[in-house]
Design a protein around this motif. Sequence first.
Motif, PDB file in Angstrom:
ATOM      1  N   VAL A 148      23.369 -26.263 -14.545  1.00 34.62           N
ATOM      2  CA  VAL A 148      22.546 -26.782 -15.641  1.00 34.62           C
ATOM      3  C   VAL A 148      21.778 -28.017 -15.176  1.00 34.62           C
ATOM      4  O   VAL A 148      20.584 -28.169 -15.455  1.00 34.62           O
ATOM      5  CB  VAL A 148      23.428 -27.105 -16.875  1.00 34.62           C
ATOM      6  N   GLY A 149      22.453 -28.902 -14.439  1.00 33.72           N
ATOM      7  CA  GLY A 149      21.788 -30.103 -13.937  1.00 33.72           C
ATOM      8  C   GLY A 149      20.678 -29.801 -12.950  1.00 33.72           C
ATOM      9  O   GLY A 149      19.579 -30.370 -13.030  1.00 33.72           O
ATOM     10  N   LEU A 150      20.941 -28.893 -12.021  1.00 35.84           N
ATOM     11  CA  LEU A 150      19.935 -28.522 -11.021  1.00 35.84           C
ATOM     12  C   LEU A 150      18.726 -27.850 -11.673  1.00 35.84           C
ATOM     13  O   LEU A 150      17.574 -28.123 -11.314  1.00 35.84           O
ATOM     14  CB  LEU A 150      20.547 -27.579  -9.975  1.00 35.84           C
ATOM     15  N   ILE A 151      18.993 -26.970 -12.644  1.00 38.32           N
ATOM     16  CA  ILE A 151      17.900 -26.288 -13.345  1.00 38.32           C
ATOM     17  C   ILE A 151      17.055 -27.302 -14.109  1.00 38.32           C
ATOM     18  O   ILE A 151      15.824 -27.271 -14.075  1.00 38.32           O
ATOM     19  CB  ILE A 151      18.455 -25.202 -14.292  1.00 38.32           C
ATOM     20  N   ALA A 152      17.735 -28.223 -14.796  1.00 38.35           N
ATOM     21  CA  ALA A 152      17.027 -29.232 -15.589  1.00 38.35           C
ATOM     22  C   ALA A 152      16.150 -30.130 -14.718  1.00 38.35           C
ATOM     23  O   ALA A 152      15.075 -30.577 -15.146  1.00 38.35           O
ATOM     24  CB  ALA A 152      18.037 -30.076 -16.368  1.00 38.35           C
ATOM     25  N   ARG A 153      16.596 -30.371 -13.481  1.00 40.16           N
ATOM     26  CA  ARG A 153      15.819 -31.216 -12.557  1.00 40.16           C
ATOM     27  C   ARG A 153      14.759 -30.428 -11.787  1.00 40.16           C
ATOM     28  O   ARG A 153      14.051 -30.983 -10.953  1.00 40.16           O
ATOM     29  CB  ARG A 153      16.749 -31.908 -11.554  1.00 40.16           C
ATOM     30  N   GLY A 154      14.674 -29.125 -12.057  1.00 39.84           N
ATOM     31  CA  GLY A 154      13.697 -28.305 -11.359  1.00 39.84           C
ATOM     32  C   GLY A 154      14.060 -28.022  -9.919  1.00 39.84           C
ATOM     33  O   GLY A 154      13.192 -27.681  -9.107  1.00 39.84           O
ATOM     34  N   ARG A 155      15.352 -28.115  -9.579  1.00 38.89           N
ATOM     35  CA  ARG A 155      15.803 -27.937  -8.197  1.00 38.89           C
ATOM     36  C   ARG A 155      16.426 -26.566  -7.950  1.00 38.89           C
ATOM     37  O   ARG A 155      16.816 -26.258  -6.831  1.00 38.89           O
ATOM     38  CB  ARG A 155      16.814 -29.025  -7.829  1.00 38.89           C
ATOM     39  N   LEU A 156      16.552 -25.748  -9.004  1.00 38.30           N
ATOM     40  CA  LEU A 156      17.172 -24.437  -8.845  1.00 38.30           C
ATOM     41  C   LEU A 156      16.477 -23.442  -9.758  1.00 38.30           C
ATOM     42  O   LEU A 156      16.378 -23.649 -10.958  1.00 38.30           O
ATOM     43  CB  LEU A 156      18.667 -24.510  -9.195  1.00 38.30           C
ATOM     44  N   SER A 161      19.792 -17.187  -2.445  1.00 37.89           N
ATOM     45  CA  SER A 161      18.790 -17.989  -3.154  1.00 37.89           C
ATOM     46  C   SER A 161      19.404 -19.294  -3.658  1.00 37.89           C
ATOM     47  O   SER A 161      18.783 -20.364  -3.594  1.00 37.89           O
ATOM     48  CB  SER A 161      18.215 -17.209  -4.341  1.00 37.89           C
ATOM     49  N   ALA A 162      20.643 -19.204  -4.162  1.00 40.65           N
ATOM     50  CA  ALA A 162      21.323 -20.402  -4.655  1.00 40.65           C
ATOM     51  C   ALA A 162      21.712 -21.326  -3.513  1.00 40.65           C
ATOM     52  O   ALA A 162      21.509 -22.548  -3.587  1.00 40.65           O
ATOM     53  CB  ALA A 162      22.556 -20.010  -5.468  1.00 40.65           C
ATOM     54  N   VAL A 163      22.275 -20.765  -2.441  1.00 41.84           N
ATOM     55  CA  VAL A 163      22.679 -21.582  -1.286  1.00 41.84           C
ATOM     56  C   VAL A 163      21.490 -22.359  -0.728  1.00 41.84           C
ATOM     57  O   VAL A 163      21.580 -23.568  -0.468  1.00 41.84           O
ATOM     58  CB  VAL A 163      23.303 -20.699  -0.183  1.00 41.84           C
ATOM     59  N   LEU A 164      20.367 -21.676  -0.543  1.00 44.74           N
ATOM     60  CA  LEU A 164      19.193 -22.332   0.052  1.00 44.74           C
ATOM     61  C   LEU A 164      18.733 -23.521  -0.787  1.00 44.74           C
ATOM     62  O   LEU A 164      18.397 -24.588  -0.252  1.00 44.74           O
ATOM     63  CB  LEU A 164      18.048 -21.324   0.204  1.00 44.74           C
ATOM     64  N   GLN A 165      18.734 -23.357  -2.101  1.00 41.53           N
ATOM     65  CA  GLN A 165      18.228 -24.423  -2.969  1.00 41.53           C
ATOM     66  C   GLN A 165      19.221 -25.583  -3.116  1.00 41.53           C
ATOM     67  O   GLN A 165      18.833 -26.749  -3.133  1.00 41.53           O
ATOM     68  CB  GLN A 165      17.858 -23.845  -4.335  1.00 41.53           C
ATOM     69  N   VAL A 166      20.518 -25.256  -3.220  1.00 41.43           N
ATOM     70  CA  VAL A 166      21.519 -26.324  -3.300  1.00 41.43           C
ATOM     71  C   VAL A 166      21.549 -27.104  -1.989  1.00 41.43           C
ATOM     72  O   VAL A 166      21.621 -28.340  -1.986  1.00 41.43           O
ATOM     73  CB  VAL A 166      22.919 -25.751  -3.628  1.00 41.43           C
ATOM     74  N   ALA A 167      21.479 -26.386  -0.854  1.00 41.23           N
ATOM     75  CA  ALA A 167      21.478 -27.056   0.451  1.00 41.23           C
ATOM     76  C   ALA A 167      20.259 -27.965   0.589  1.00 41.23           C
ATOM     77  O   ALA A 167      20.372 -29.112   1.054  1.00 41.23           O
ATOM     78  CB  ALA A 167      21.501 -26.011   1.571  1.00 41.23           C
ATOM     79  N   ARG A 168      19.101 -27.481   0.185  1.00 33.29           N
ATOM     80  CA  ARG A 168      17.878 -28.304   0.245  1.00 33.29           C
ATOM     81  C   ARG A 168      18.049 -29.568  -0.593  1.00 33.29           C
ATOM     82  O   ARG A 168      17.676 -30.665  -0.162  1.00 33.29           O
ATOM     83  CB  ARG A 168      16.688 -27.489  -0.270  1.00 33.29           C
ATOM     84  N   ASP A 169      18.639 -29.406  -1.779  1.00 32.87           N
ATOM     85  CA  ASP A 169      18.849 -30.556  -2.657  1.00 32.87           C
ATOM     86  C   ASP A 169      19.785 -31.578  -2.021  1.00 32.87           C
ATOM     87  O   ASP A 169      19.696 -32.777  -2.318  1.00 32.87           O
ATOM     88  CB  ASP A 169      19.413 -30.087  -4.000  1.00 32.87           C
ATOM     89  N   GLU A 180      17.152 -25.527 -21.566  1.00 38.49           N
ATOM     90  CA  GLU A 180      15.895 -25.290 -22.287  1.00 38.49           C
ATOM     91  C   GLU A 180      14.902 -24.567 -21.383  1.00 38.49           C
ATOM     92  O   GLU A 180      14.786 -24.862 -20.198  1.00 38.49           O
ATOM     93  CB  GLU A 180      15.288 -26.618 -22.744  1.00 38.49           C
ATOM     94  N   GLY A 181      14.182 -23.600 -21.969  1.00 38.01           N
ATOM     95  CA  GLY A 181      13.119 -22.926 -21.228  1.00 38.01           C
ATOM     96  C   GLY A 181      13.575 -21.792 -20.341  1.00 38.01           C
ATOM     97  O   GLY A 181      12.761 -21.148 -19.681  1.00 38.01           O
ATOM     98  N   LEU A 182      14.889 -21.523 -20.309  1.00 39.94           N
ATOM     99  CA  LEU A 182      15.415 -20.446 -19.466  1.00 39.94           C
ATOM    100  C   LEU A 182      15.550 -19.177 -20.301  1.00 39.94           C
ATOM    101  O   LEU A 182      16.126 -19.197 -21.392  1.00 39.94           O
ATOM    102  CB  LEU A 182      16.781 -20.857 -18.912  1.00 39.94           C
TER     103      LEU A 182
END
Length: 300
Positions: free
Chosen positions: A259-267, A155-163, A112-114
Amino acid sequence: MVGTKKVIFAEFGGPDVLRLTDADEPHAGPGQIRIAVRAAAVNAHDWRLREGQFQQARPIELPAGIGIEGAGVVDEIGAGVTGFEVGDRVFGEGSSTFAEYAVLSVWARMPEGLAFEEAAGYPSVVETALRVLHEVGVRPGQTLLVSGASGGAGSAVLQVARDRGIKVIGTAGAANQDYVRSLGALATTYGEGWVERVRRFGPVDAALDLAGSGVVRELVELTGDPRKVISIADLGAPEFGVRFSGVAGSLPDALAEAVGLIARGRLRIPVEKTYPLAETAAAHVDSQAGHTRGRRVIAV
Protein backbone atom coordinates in the motif's frame (compact mmCIF):
# COMPACT_ATOMS: atom_id res chain seq x y z
CA MET A 1 -28.89 -20.99 1.90
CA VAL A 2 -28.35 -18.63 -1.01
CA GLY A 3 -26.46 -20.05 -3.97
CA THR A 4 -23.42 -18.61 -5.71
CA LYS A 5 -21.13 -19.40 -8.63
CA LYS A 6 -17.74 -20.96 -7.87
CA VAL A 7 -14.96 -22.72 -9.81
CA ILE A 8 -14.13 -26.18 -8.45
CA PHE A 9 -12.35 -29.38 -9.47
CA ALA A 10 -13.47 -32.86 -8.41
CA GLU A 11 -10.38 -34.74 -9.62
CA PHE A 12 -6.73 -33.89 -10.20
CA GLY A 13 -5.66 -33.28 -13.77
CA GLY A 14 -5.39 -30.75 -16.58
CA PRO A 15 -7.36 -27.51 -17.01
CA ASP A 16 -10.36 -29.48 -18.30
CA VAL A 17 -11.15 -30.72 -14.74
CA LEU A 18 -12.20 -27.18 -13.73
CA ARG A 19 -15.95 -26.57 -13.50
CA LEU A 20 -17.99 -23.42 -12.88
CA THR A 21 -20.79 -24.62 -10.64
CA ASP A 22 -23.50 -23.52 -8.20
CA ALA A 23 -22.37 -23.67 -4.59
CA ASP A 24 -23.44 -22.54 -1.13
CA GLU A 25 -22.26 -19.09 -0.12
CA PRO A 26 -19.29 -19.16 2.24
CA HIS A 27 -19.49 -17.22 5.50
CA ALA A 28 -16.89 -15.26 7.43
CA GLY A 29 -15.66 -17.00 10.57
CA PRO A 30 -13.97 -15.26 13.52
CA GLY A 31 -11.22 -12.93 12.34
CA GLN A 32 -12.33 -13.18 8.71
CA ILE A 33 -14.31 -11.15 6.21
CA ARG A 34 -16.36 -12.18 3.19
CA ILE A 35 -16.13 -10.21 -0.03
CA ALA A 36 -18.23 -9.96 -3.12
CA VAL A 37 -15.33 -10.84 -5.42
CA ARG A 38 -14.61 -8.41 -8.24
CA ALA A 39 -11.32 -9.96 -9.37
CA ALA A 40 -9.04 -12.88 -8.45
CA ALA A 41 -5.43 -13.37 -9.52
CA VAL A 42 -4.14 -16.47 -11.32
CA ASN A 43 -1.10 -18.05 -9.66
CA ALA A 44 1.16 -21.00 -10.43
CA HIS A 45 0.00 -22.33 -7.05
CA ASP A 46 -3.51 -22.73 -8.51
CA TRP A 47 -2.61 -25.06 -11.34
CA ARG A 48 -0.09 -26.97 -9.23
CA LEU A 49 -2.87 -27.57 -6.70
CA ARG A 50 -5.20 -28.65 -9.52
CA GLU A 51 -2.58 -31.14 -10.76
CA GLY A 52 -2.19 -32.64 -7.27
CA GLN A 53 1.42 -31.53 -6.82
CA PHE A 54 0.89 -30.65 -3.14
CA GLN A 55 -1.00 -33.78 -2.11
CA GLN A 56 1.89 -35.38 -0.24
CA ALA A 57 2.83 -32.22 1.66
CA ARG A 58 -0.60 -30.60 2.12
CA PRO A 59 -3.44 -32.99 1.20
CA ILE A 60 -6.82 -31.51 0.27
CA GLU A 61 -10.24 -33.11 -0.01
CA LEU A 62 -12.07 -33.11 -3.34
CA PRO A 63 -14.09 -31.44 -4.70
CA ALA A 64 -12.15 -28.28 -3.92
CA GLY A 65 -12.33 -24.62 -4.82
CA ILE A 66 -9.44 -22.73 -6.34
CA GLY A 67 -7.82 -19.30 -6.05
CA ILE A 68 -5.93 -17.83 -3.08
CA GLU A 69 -6.12 -14.06 -3.55
CA GLY A 70 -8.61 -11.48 -4.69
CA ALA A 71 -10.11 -8.04 -4.44
CA GLY A 72 -13.68 -6.99 -3.84
CA VAL A 73 -16.24 -5.32 -1.61
CA VAL A 74 -16.72 -6.38 2.02
CA ASP A 75 -20.23 -7.77 2.53
CA GLU A 76 -19.89 -9.81 5.74
CA ILE A 77 -17.66 -9.33 8.78
CA GLY A 78 -16.66 -12.10 11.16
CA ALA A 79 -16.51 -11.90 14.94
CA GLY A 80 -13.60 -9.91 16.33
CA VAL A 81 -12.89 -7.92 13.16
CA THR A 82 -12.65 -4.18 13.77
CA GLY A 83 -11.85 -1.16 11.61
CA PHE A 84 -13.71 -2.40 8.54
CA GLU A 85 -17.30 -2.02 7.40
CA VAL A 86 -19.59 -3.56 4.81
CA GLY A 87 -18.93 -1.72 1.54
CA ASP A 88 -15.16 -1.25 2.04
CA ARG A 89 -12.97 -2.03 -0.98
CA VAL A 90 -10.24 -4.50 0.02
CA PHE A 91 -7.64 -6.89 -1.38
CA GLY A 92 -5.95 -9.86 0.25
CA GLU A 93 -5.67 -13.62 0.54
CA GLY A 94 -8.13 -16.33 1.47
CA SER A 95 -9.55 -19.44 -0.14
CA SER A 96 -11.62 -20.33 -3.20
CA THR A 97 -11.43 -16.81 -4.60
CA PHE A 98 -12.45 -17.92 -8.10
CA ALA A 99 -16.05 -17.35 -7.10
CA GLU A 100 -18.72 -14.68 -6.71
CA TYR A 101 -18.15 -14.65 -2.93
CA ALA A 102 -15.02 -15.61 -0.99
CA VAL A 103 -13.70 -15.46 2.56
CA LEU A 104 -10.44 -13.60 3.19
CA SER A 105 -8.20 -14.28 6.19
CA VAL A 106 -5.72 -11.44 5.52
CA TRP A 107 -6.64 -8.19 3.81
CA ALA A 108 -6.02 -4.46 3.53
CA ARG A 109 -7.87 -1.46 2.14
CA MET A 110 -7.27 -0.91 -1.54
CA PRO A 111 -5.17 2.18 -2.31
CA GLU A 112 -7.02 5.06 -3.96
CA GLY A 113 -7.13 4.90 -7.75
CA LEU A 114 -6.38 1.17 -7.97
CA ALA A 115 -8.79 -0.97 -10.02
CA PHE A 116 -10.03 -4.28 -8.60
CA GLU A 117 -8.31 -6.19 -11.42
CA GLU A 118 -4.94 -4.64 -10.52
CA ALA A 119 -5.38 -4.95 -6.75
CA ALA A 120 -6.16 -8.68 -6.97
CA GLY A 121 -2.70 -9.36 -8.32
CA TYR A 122 -0.62 -7.74 -5.58
CA PRO A 123 -0.78 -9.80 -2.35
CA SER A 124 1.17 -12.96 -3.14
CA VAL A 125 3.76 -11.44 -5.48
CA VAL A 126 4.60 -8.57 -3.13
CA GLU A 127 4.92 -10.99 -0.20
CA THR A 128 7.16 -13.20 -2.37
CA ALA A 129 9.30 -10.25 -3.49
CA LEU A 130 9.85 -8.93 0.03
CA ARG A 131 10.60 -12.42 1.36
CA VAL A 132 13.17 -13.44 -1.25
CA LEU A 133 14.92 -10.07 -1.20
CA HIS A 134 15.32 -10.50 2.57
CA GLU A 135 16.43 -14.13 2.29
CA VAL A 136 19.02 -13.52 -0.42
CA GLY A 137 20.56 -10.72 1.67
CA VAL A 138 21.17 -8.24 -1.15
CA ARG A 139 22.00 -4.70 0.02
CA PRO A 140 21.71 -1.20 -1.46
CA GLY A 141 24.48 -0.61 -3.99
CA GLN A 142 24.85 -4.32 -4.79
CA THR A 143 23.81 -6.06 -8.02
CA LEU A 144 20.96 -8.60 -8.09
CA LEU A 145 20.31 -10.97 -11.01
CA VAL A 146 16.65 -11.96 -11.49
CA SER A 147 15.83 -14.92 -13.72
CA GLY A 148 12.21 -14.62 -14.85
CA ALA A 149 12.04 -10.86 -14.40
CA SER A 150 8.85 -10.00 -16.30
CA GLY A 151 6.24 -12.06 -14.43
CA GLY A 152 4.25 -10.95 -11.40
CA ALA A 153 6.89 -11.75 -8.78
CA GLY A 154 9.65 -10.43 -11.03
CA SER A 155 7.78 -7.18 -11.63
CA ALA A 156 7.49 -6.71 -7.87
CA VAL A 157 11.11 -7.66 -7.14
CA LEU A 158 12.46 -5.22 -9.74
CA GLN A 159 10.47 -2.29 -8.37
CA VAL A 160 11.08 -2.99 -4.67
CA ALA A 161 14.81 -3.46 -5.37
CA ARG A 162 14.93 -0.18 -7.32
CA ASP A 163 13.21 1.57 -4.42
CA ARG A 164 15.93 0.22 -2.10
CA GLY A 165 18.84 1.31 -4.26
CA ILE A 166 19.74 -2.18 -5.53
CA LYS A 167 21.00 -2.55 -9.11
CA VAL A 168 19.09 -5.26 -10.98
CA ILE A 169 19.84 -7.36 -14.07
CA GLY A 170 16.73 -9.14 -15.35
CA THR A 171 16.44 -12.01 -17.82
CA ALA A 172 13.20 -12.29 -19.78
CA GLY A 173 11.89 -13.18 -23.23
CA ALA A 174 12.73 -11.03 -26.24
CA ALA A 175 9.26 -9.44 -26.24
CA ASN A 176 9.66 -8.28 -22.62
CA GLN A 177 13.05 -6.56 -22.76
CA ASP A 178 11.64 -3.02 -22.90
CA TYR A 179 9.20 -3.86 -20.10
CA VAL A 180 12.03 -5.03 -17.82
CA ARG A 181 13.98 -1.85 -18.60
CA SER A 182 10.90 0.25 -17.83
CA LEU A 183 11.02 -1.13 -14.28
CA GLY A 184 14.53 0.19 -13.80
CA ALA A 185 16.53 -2.96 -14.54
CA LEU A 186 19.20 -3.87 -17.05
CA ALA A 187 17.72 -6.49 -19.37
CA THR A 188 18.91 -9.44 -21.39
CA THR A 189 17.27 -12.48 -22.98
CA TYR A 190 17.54 -16.01 -21.65
CA GLY A 191 18.58 -18.84 -23.94
CA GLU A 192 21.94 -19.79 -25.39
CA GLY A 193 24.76 -17.50 -24.29
CA TRP A 194 22.77 -15.79 -21.54
CA VAL A 195 25.46 -16.27 -18.89
CA GLU A 196 28.01 -14.37 -20.99
CA ARG A 197 25.48 -11.64 -21.71
CA VAL A 198 24.94 -11.22 -17.97
CA ARG A 199 28.70 -11.14 -17.31
CA ARG A 200 29.05 -8.12 -19.60
CA PHE A 201 27.01 -6.09 -17.10
CA GLY A 202 29.62 -6.76 -14.39
CA PRO A 203 29.81 -8.83 -11.18
CA VAL A 204 26.64 -10.28 -9.65
CA ASP A 205 26.29 -10.22 -5.85
CA ALA A 206 23.07 -12.25 -5.52
CA ALA A 207 20.52 -13.99 -7.73
CA LEU A 208 16.88 -15.06 -7.71
CA ASP A 209 15.32 -17.89 -9.74
CA LEU A 210 11.67 -16.95 -10.17
CA ALA A 211 10.90 -19.05 -13.26
CA GLY A 212 12.23 -22.53 -12.52
CA SER A 213 13.77 -22.84 -15.97
CA GLY A 214 16.74 -24.96 -14.94
CA VAL A 215 19.26 -22.15 -14.40
CA VAL A 216 20.20 -22.67 -10.73
CA ARG A 217 23.64 -24.11 -11.53
CA GLU A 218 24.46 -21.05 -13.67
CA LEU A 219 23.19 -18.64 -11.01
CA VAL A 220 25.57 -20.25 -8.50
CA GLU A 221 28.37 -19.91 -11.04
CA LEU A 222 27.61 -16.20 -11.56
CA THR A 223 27.41 -15.35 -7.86
CA GLY A 224 30.17 -17.71 -6.76
CA ASP A 225 28.19 -18.79 -3.70
CA PRO A 226 25.05 -20.99 -3.48
CA ARG A 227 24.06 -19.09 -0.33
CA LYS A 228 23.63 -16.00 -2.50
CA VAL A 229 20.96 -17.68 -4.67
CA ILE A 230 17.28 -18.25 -3.82
CA SER A 231 14.74 -20.16 -5.93
CA ILE A 232 10.97 -20.07 -5.62
CA ALA A 233 10.34 -22.33 -8.61
CA ASP A 234 12.94 -25.13 -8.86
CA LEU A 235 12.38 -27.94 -6.35
CA GLY A 236 15.80 -29.32 -7.33
CA ALA A 237 17.60 -26.19 -6.14
CA PRO A 238 18.86 -27.77 -2.87
CA GLU A 239 20.94 -30.21 -4.95
CA PHE A 240 23.16 -27.22 -5.75
CA GLY A 241 23.21 -25.92 -2.18
CA VAL A 242 20.59 -23.32 -3.07
CA ARG A 243 17.71 -22.55 -0.71
CA PHE A 244 14.20 -23.16 -2.02
CA SER A 245 11.88 -20.53 -0.58
CA GLY A 246 8.32 -21.77 -0.33
CA VAL A 247 7.04 -20.71 3.08
CA ALA A 248 5.23 -17.39 3.07
CA GLY A 249 6.25 -14.65 5.46
CA SER A 250 3.98 -12.04 7.07
CA LEU A 251 1.25 -11.16 4.59
CA PRO A 252 -0.15 -8.28 6.71
CA ASP A 253 3.30 -6.64 6.66
CA ALA A 254 3.62 -7.25 2.92
CA LEU A 255 0.19 -5.71 2.22
CA ALA A 256 1.08 -2.68 4.34
CA GLU A 257 4.34 -2.21 2.44
CA ALA A 258 2.55 -2.69 -0.89
CA VAL A 259 0.00 0.00 0.00
CA GLY A 260 2.84 2.39 0.86
CA LEU A 261 4.79 1.68 -2.32
CA ILE A 262 1.67 2.05 -4.48
CA ALA A 263 0.74 5.31 -2.77
CA ARG A 264 4.24 6.69 -3.42
CA GLY A 265 4.08 5.68 -7.08
CA ARG A 266 6.94 3.19 -6.62
CA LEU A 267 5.03 -0.01 -7.43
CA ARG A 268 2.71 -0.83 -10.30
CA ILE A 269 2.08 -4.36 -11.53
CA PRO A 270 0.20 -4.41 -14.84
CA VAL A 271 -2.55 -6.86 -15.74
CA GLU A 272 -1.62 -8.68 -18.93
CA LYS A 273 -5.02 -10.27 -19.48
CA THR A 274 -8.38 -10.73 -17.74
CA TYR A 275 -10.72 -13.71 -18.09
CA PRO A 276 -14.33 -14.29 -16.99
CA LEU A 277 -14.97 -16.99 -14.37
CA ALA A 278 -16.22 -19.33 -17.08
CA GLU A 279 -12.79 -19.19 -18.79
CA THR A 280 -10.67 -20.13 -15.77
CA ALA A 281 -9.35 -23.17 -17.65
CA ALA A 282 -8.01 -20.92 -20.43
CA ALA A 283 -6.35 -18.73 -17.79
CA HIS A 284 -4.61 -21.82 -16.38
CA VAL A 285 -3.40 -22.88 -19.82
CA ASP A 286 -1.89 -19.42 -20.38
CA SER A 287 -0.38 -19.29 -16.89
CA GLN A 288 1.35 -22.63 -17.37
CA ALA A 289 2.75 -21.48 -20.73
CA GLY A 290 4.60 -18.65 -18.97
CA HIS A 291 5.97 -15.52 -20.70
CA THR A 292 3.65 -13.35 -18.64
CA ARG A 293 4.13 -9.59 -18.40
CA GLY A 294 2.69 -8.75 -15.00
CA ARG A 295 -0.44 -10.63 -13.94
CA ARG A 296 -3.35 -12.68 -15.27
CA VAL A 297 -6.65 -12.05 -13.51
CA ILE A 298 -10.14 -13.55 -13.34
CA ALA A 299 -12.73 -10.75 -13.48
CA VAL A 300 -15.95 -11.63 -11.65
